[in-house]
Design an enzyme around this catalytic site. Sequence first.
Site, short mmCIF file in Angstrom:
data_model
loop_
_atom_site.label_atom_id
_atom_site.label_comp_id
_atom_site.label_asym_id
_atom_site.label_seq_id
_atom_site.Cartn_x
_atom_site.Cartn_y
_atom_site.Cartn_z
CG ASN A 91 10.62 25.90 -50.36
OD1 ASN A 91 11.35 25.63 -51.30
ND2 ASN A 91 11.03 26.60 -49.31
CB CYS A 109 10.00 25.88 -54.57
SG CYS A 109 10.24 24.82 -56.01
#
Length: 287
Positions: free
Chosen positions: A76, A2
């Site tokens: 993330n 991510c």
Amino acid sequence: MCGIFGYWDRRQQALAEEALHRMAQALVHRGPDDEGVHHVPARGVAIGNRRLSIIDLGGGHQPFLSDDGQIAVVQNGEIFNHVELATELRAQGVRLDSHSDTEVILRLYEREGIACLRRLNGMFAIAIHDAREDALYLARDRIGVKPLYVHDDGQRMVFGSELKALWPALPHKPGMDLEAIHHYLTFNYVPAPWTAFDGVRHVLPGTWQRYTRGGAVQVQRWWSLADQREQDHTFDAWAEEFMALLDDATRIRLRADVPFGAFLSGGVDSSTIVGLMARHVKEPVKT
């Protein structure tokens, strides 16, 4: 893996949608499965995410927004104890609409504010836009497993999980930071918070930053190894505690809605991890 990105403009001037799109595209290799952006052009703020789907493949789209739309969260990383935290929240009457660890961050933040970071067991870089405070928070995990970079010229701050995600939001690519190069020649690496680029800095591990329309950026350390107290144990007690922690750390990292495996480096450490994995999975571990 991510990746996250976004900006905060103290003058409330909007960044072009095309620039935001190019910031996202710079992180596609980190998050090939999905893209989401929370952009409020009238307030000059956006937070976005490129997602690698691992947990709650169908319901984990980011950003996550509060019911009133005043709080937006992207991350993330992975919150390893999100199952326990979600159970606790539901027992307190909190509604969760997904099984995503990012929604857990949102609901915890709604109840506890930025102090909720201490509740998270994981590796993460988080961005939170809180319209109630007219503020943007950036936070990084305890030891900085997940990267997070910022460029702030005093009027607009841009951030991203990689350096190249910043460039589309800047008028030109920054030049070299000579002080950082000095450190590199001295230590053979560039120590944080410096980067090789002028004006680009790391968000330091174990800290959060709060951006508002005026004044200095508020930076707060929420975790430090120096604050951890040493306990008086015998060798056997230390060994028992270490193995218990290692086993638990391995167990909670196996939570995923996609297949996983283990990378073997050939040392004692990786072999130990694979052995512990075998205790917690029903199917053979792929290496």
